[in-house]
Design a protein around this motif. Structure first.
Motif, PDB file in Angstrom:
ATOM      1  N   PRO A  25      14.539   7.498  -7.940  1.00  0.00           N
ATOM      2  CA  PRO A  25      13.615   8.498  -8.483  1.00  0.00           C
ATOM      3  C   PRO A  25      12.205   7.907  -8.624  1.00  0.00           C
ATOM      4  CG  PRO A  25      15.598   8.322  -9.838  1.00  0.00           C
ATOM      5  CD  PRO A  25      15.645   7.209  -8.852  1.00  0.00           C
ATOM      6  N   VAL A  26      11.186   8.737  -8.462  1.00  0.00           N
ATOM      7  CA  VAL A  26       9.796   8.282  -8.528  1.00  0.00           C
ATOM      8  C   VAL A  26       9.494   7.677  -9.900  1.00  0.00           C
ATOM      9  CG1 VAL A  26       7.379   9.005  -8.401  1.00  0.00           C
ATOM     10  CG2 VAL A  26       9.035   9.942  -6.805  1.00  0.00           C
ATOM     11  N   GLY A  27       9.984   8.304 -10.948  1.00  0.00           N
ATOM     12  CA  GLY A  27       9.746   7.787 -12.299  1.00  0.00           C
ATOM     13  C   GLY A  27      10.300   6.383 -12.485  1.00  0.00           C
ATOM     14  N   THR A  28      11.453   6.119 -11.913  1.00  0.00           N
ATOM     15  CA  THR A  28      12.062   4.791 -12.000  1.00  0.00           C
ATOM     16  C   THR A  28      11.200   3.762 -11.270  1.00  0.00           C
ATOM     17  OG1 THR A  28      14.251   5.796 -12.087  1.00  0.00           O
ATOM     18  CG2 THR A  28      14.161   3.461 -11.509  1.00  0.00           C
ATOM     19  N   VAL A  29      10.669   4.152 -10.131  1.00  0.00           N
ATOM     20  CA  VAL A  29       9.796   3.255  -9.365  1.00  0.00           C
ATOM     21  C   VAL A  29       8.560   2.906 -10.191  1.00  0.00           C
ATOM     22  CG1 VAL A  29       8.278   3.111  -7.340  1.00  0.00           C
ATOM     23  CG2 VAL A  29      10.600   4.012  -7.100  1.00  0.00           C
ATOM     24  N   LYS A  30       7.934   3.907 -10.807  1.00  0.00           N
ATOM     25  CA  LYS A  30       6.731   3.667 -11.611  1.00  0.00           C
ATOM     26  C   LYS A  30       7.024   2.726 -12.771  1.00  0.00           C
ATOM     27  CE  LYS A  30       4.440   8.058 -10.641  1.00  0.00           C
ATOM     28  NZ  LYS A  30       3.936   9.321 -11.219  1.00  0.00           N
ATOM     29  N   VAL A  31       8.120   2.966 -13.463  1.00  0.00           N
ATOM     30  CA  VAL A  31       8.482   2.137 -14.613  1.00  0.00           C
ATOM     31  C   VAL A  31       8.774   0.710 -14.168  1.00  0.00           C
ATOM     32  CG1 VAL A  31      10.262   1.770 -16.369  1.00  0.00           C
ATOM     33  CG2 VAL A  31       9.288   4.034 -16.051  1.00  0.00           C
ATOM     34  N   GLN A  32       9.519   0.557 -13.076  1.00  0.00           N
ATOM     35  CA  GLN A  32       9.861  -0.784 -12.622  1.00  0.00           C
ATOM     36  C   GLN A  32       8.634  -1.556 -12.159  1.00  0.00           C
ATOM     37  OE1 GLN A  32      13.170  -0.935  -9.913  1.00  0.00           O
ATOM     38  NE2 GLN A  32      14.594  -0.120 -11.435  1.00  0.00           N
ATOM     39  N   ILE A  33       7.697  -0.889 -11.489  1.00  0.00           N
ATOM     40  CA  ILE A  33       6.466  -1.571 -11.071  1.00  0.00           C
ATOM     41  C   ILE A  33       5.668  -2.001 -12.297  1.00  0.00           C
ATOM     42  CG2 ILE A  33       4.212  -1.218  -9.958  1.00  0.00           C
ATOM     43  CD1 ILE A  33       5.736   0.349  -7.766  1.00  0.00           C
ATOM     44  N   PHE A  34       5.597  -1.158 -13.304  1.00  0.00           N
ATOM     45  CA  PHE A  34       4.910  -1.508 -14.547  1.00  0.00           C
ATOM     46  C   PHE A  34       5.565  -2.744 -15.174  1.00  0.00           C
ATOM     47  CE2 PHE A  34       4.690  -1.176 -19.197  1.00  0.00           C
ATOM     48  CZ  PHE A  34       3.306  -1.200 -19.378  1.00  0.00           C
ATOM     49  N   ARG A  35       6.891  -2.748 -15.238  1.00  0.00           N
ATOM     50  CA  ARG A  35       7.618  -3.888 -15.827  1.00  0.00           C
ATOM     51  C   ARG A  35       7.435  -5.158 -15.002  1.00  0.00           C
ATOM     52  NH1 ARG A  35      13.120  -0.601 -17.454  1.00  0.00           N
ATOM     53  NH2 ARG A  35      12.245   0.401 -19.296  1.00  0.00           N
ATOM     54  N   ILE A  36       7.432  -5.022 -13.690  1.00  0.00           N
ATOM     55  CA  ILE A  36       7.242  -6.188 -12.818  1.00  0.00           C
ATOM     56  C   ILE A  36       5.859  -6.782 -13.050  1.00  0.00           C
ATOM     57  CG2 ILE A  36       6.982  -6.938 -10.418  1.00  0.00           C
ATOM     58  CD1 ILE A  36       9.188  -4.839  -9.729  1.00  0.00           C
ATOM     59  N   LYS A  37       4.844  -5.928 -13.159  1.00  0.00           N
ATOM     60  CA  LYS A  37       3.489  -6.424 -13.422  1.00  0.00           C
ATOM     61  C   LYS A  37       3.459  -7.210 -14.730  1.00  0.00           C
ATOM     62  CE  LYS A  37       0.732  -2.873 -11.085  1.00  0.00           C
ATOM     63  NZ  LYS A  37      -0.223  -1.766 -11.325  1.00  0.00           N
TER      64      LYS A  37
ATOM     65  N   GLY B 186       0.782  -1.224   0.000  1.00  0.00           N
ATOM     66  CA  GLY B 186       0.000   0.000   0.000  1.00  0.00           C
ATOM     67  C   GLY B 186       0.814   1.274   0.000  1.00  0.00           C
ATOM     68  N   TYR B 187       2.127   1.163  -0.103  1.00  0.00           N
ATOM     69  CA  TYR B 187       2.947   2.371  -0.153  1.00  0.00           C
ATOM     70  C   TYR B 187       2.748   3.070  -1.496  1.00  0.00           C
ATOM     71  CZ  TYR B 187       5.424   0.843   4.025  1.00  0.00           C
ATOM     72  OH  TYR B 187       5.733   0.469   5.303  1.00  0.00           O
ATOM     73  N   HIS B 188       2.758   4.377  -1.478  1.00  0.00           N
ATOM     74  CA  HIS B 188       2.664   5.169  -2.697  1.00  0.00           C
ATOM     75  C   HIS B 188       4.022   5.206  -3.376  1.00  0.00           C
ATOM     76  CE1 HIS B 188      -1.385   6.557  -1.816  1.00  0.00           C
ATOM     77  NE2 HIS B 188      -0.993   6.676  -0.566  1.00  0.00           N
ATOM     78  N   TYR B 189       4.002   5.549  -4.664  1.00  0.00           N
ATOM     79  CA  TYR B 189       5.235   5.581  -5.435  1.00  0.00           C
ATOM     80  C   TYR B 189       6.307   6.458  -4.773  1.00  0.00           C
ATOM     81  CZ  TYR B 189       2.580   3.483  -9.284  1.00  0.00           C
ATOM     82  OH  TYR B 189       1.817   2.658 -10.063  1.00  0.00           O
ATOM     83  N   ASP B 190       5.903   7.642  -4.293  1.00  0.00           N
ATOM     84  CA  ASP B 190       6.892   8.540  -3.693  1.00  0.00           C
ATOM     85  C   ASP B 190       7.462   7.967  -2.387  1.00  0.00           C
ATOM     86  OD1 ASP B 190       4.354   8.961  -2.553  1.00  0.00           O
ATOM     87  OD2 ASP B 190       4.859  10.996  -1.938  1.00  0.00           O
ATOM     88  N   GLU B 191       6.643   7.239  -1.624  1.00  0.00           N
ATOM     89  CA  GLU B 191       7.133   6.611  -0.402  1.00  0.00           C
ATOM     90  C   GLU B 191       8.133   5.495  -0.726  1.00  0.00           C
ATOM     91  OE1 GLU B 191       3.380   6.954   2.642  1.00  0.00           O
ATOM     92  OE2 GLU B 191       3.202   5.517   0.988  1.00  0.00           O
ATOM     93  N   ILE B 192       7.819   4.721  -1.746  1.00  0.00           N
ATOM     94  CA  ILE B 192       8.723   3.651  -2.168  1.00  0.00           C
ATOM     95  C   ILE B 192      10.038   4.252  -2.651  1.00  0.00           C
ATOM     96  CG2 ILE B 192       9.083   1.790  -3.843  1.00  0.00           C
ATOM     97  CD1 ILE B 192       5.990   1.417  -3.813  1.00  0.00           C
ATOM     98  N   ALA B 193       9.946   5.335  -3.424  1.00  0.00           N
ATOM     99  CA  ALA B 193      11.142   5.988  -3.965  1.00  0.00           C
ATOM    100  C   ALA B 193      12.047   6.478  -2.830  1.00  0.00           C
ATOM    101  CB  ALA B 193      10.741   7.149  -4.870  1.00  0.00           C
ATOM    102  N   ARG B 194      11.442   7.102  -1.811  1.00  0.00           N
ATOM    103  CA  ARG B 194      12.239   7.573  -0.677  1.00  0.00           C
ATOM    104  C   ARG B 194      12.878   6.414   0.071  1.00  0.00           C
ATOM    105  NH1 ARG B 194       8.277  10.371   2.602  1.00  0.00           N
ATOM    106  NH2 ARG B 194       6.935  10.248   0.843  1.00  0.00           N
ATOM    107  N   ARG B 195      12.089   5.381   0.288  1.00  0.00           N
ATOM    108  CA  ARG B 195      12.566   4.238   1.059  1.00  0.00           C
ATOM    109  C   ARG B 195      13.721   3.511   0.357  1.00  0.00           C
ATOM    110  NH1 ARG B 195       8.917  -0.149   4.219  1.00  0.00           N
ATOM    111  NH2 ARG B 195       8.951   1.353   5.891  1.00  0.00           N
ATOM    112  N   LEU B 196      13.631   3.408  -0.974  1.00  0.00           N
ATOM    113  CA  LEU B 196      14.659   2.681  -1.723  1.00  0.00           C
ATOM    114  C   LEU B 196      15.682   3.614  -2.364  1.00  0.00           C
ATOM    115  CD1 LEU B 196      12.439  -0.037  -3.448  1.00  0.00           C
ATOM    116  CD2 LEU B 196      13.781  -0.215  -1.339  1.00  0.00           C
ATOM    117  N   ASN B 197      15.548   4.922  -2.080  1.00  0.00           N
ATOM    118  CA  ASN B 197      16.482   5.922  -2.596  1.00  0.00           C
ATOM    119  C   ASN B 197      16.568   5.864  -4.129  1.00  0.00           C
ATOM    120  OD1 ASN B 197      18.198   8.080  -2.274  1.00  0.00           O
ATOM    121  ND2 ASN B 197      20.023   6.809  -2.059  1.00  0.00           N
TER     122      ASN B 197
END
Length: 164
Positions: free
Chosen positions: A141-153, A128-139
């Motif tokens: 960029p938010v855009g990278t998190v979004k792209v990687q989640i899309f690719r993982i799906k 349930g973490y938002h993209y920006d929370e995940i980005a901060r936690r894993l250090n």
């Protein structure tokens, strides 16, 4: 407020907070679990509490946020299972022999096929973490998190088709 006073206040409010938890969950066991998570989070984050504030409202806010996060997680997991089931149904319409039912265990097996970093990223997303929370936690960029989640799906969908 010293540590013992803070802990005593949290324990004194247990009854009231259990009542609030029951009103949120409508289940005694889930309410107790929610109370425990709330107490743990409050004790771990004691330094964030301001003495001038109302401790009961602070604890209720923590509890409500934990409850919402749990609901988000549940709805994301259900959406993912439904998505996999729709994909399987589409495959069956095309004549591919696939099972329509995909369990949480099947999803976990598919996720275990992912690299550790991707599994960690997607696990945070499912929690349930938002993209920006995940980005901060894993250090990252938010855009990278979004792209990687899309690719993982997409990877999970492909793996699911191979397994089924």
């Amino acid at each position: 407020m010293i540590q013992e006073d803070f802990e005593q206040h949290v324990v004194k409010l247990q009854g009231a907070l259990l009542g609030f938890a029951k009103s949120l969950t409508h289940n005694d066991d889930e309410a107790k679990d929610l109370w425990q998570e709330t107490a743990l989070k409050a004790l771990v984050n004691k330094e964030m509490y301001r003495d001038s504030g109302n401790i009961k409202s602070w604890l209720c806010t923590i509890m409500f946020n934990l409850f919402l996060n749990c609901r988000r997680l549940s709805s994301r997991q259900q959406a993912m299972i439904a998505d996999f089931q729709l994909d399987a149904a589409d495959d069956m319409e095309e004549g591919i022999d696939a099972e329509c039912a995909v369990s949480a265990t099947d999803i976990q097996q598919i996720m275990n096929l992912l690299p550790a970093k991707s599994r960690e990223l997607f696990s945070l997303y499912l929690q349930g973490y938002h993209y920006d929370e995940i980005a901060r936690r894993l250090n990252m960029p938010v855009g990278t998190v979004k792209v990687q989640i899309f690719r993982i799906k997409n990877k999970l969908r492909a793996c699911k088709k191979q397994i089924l």
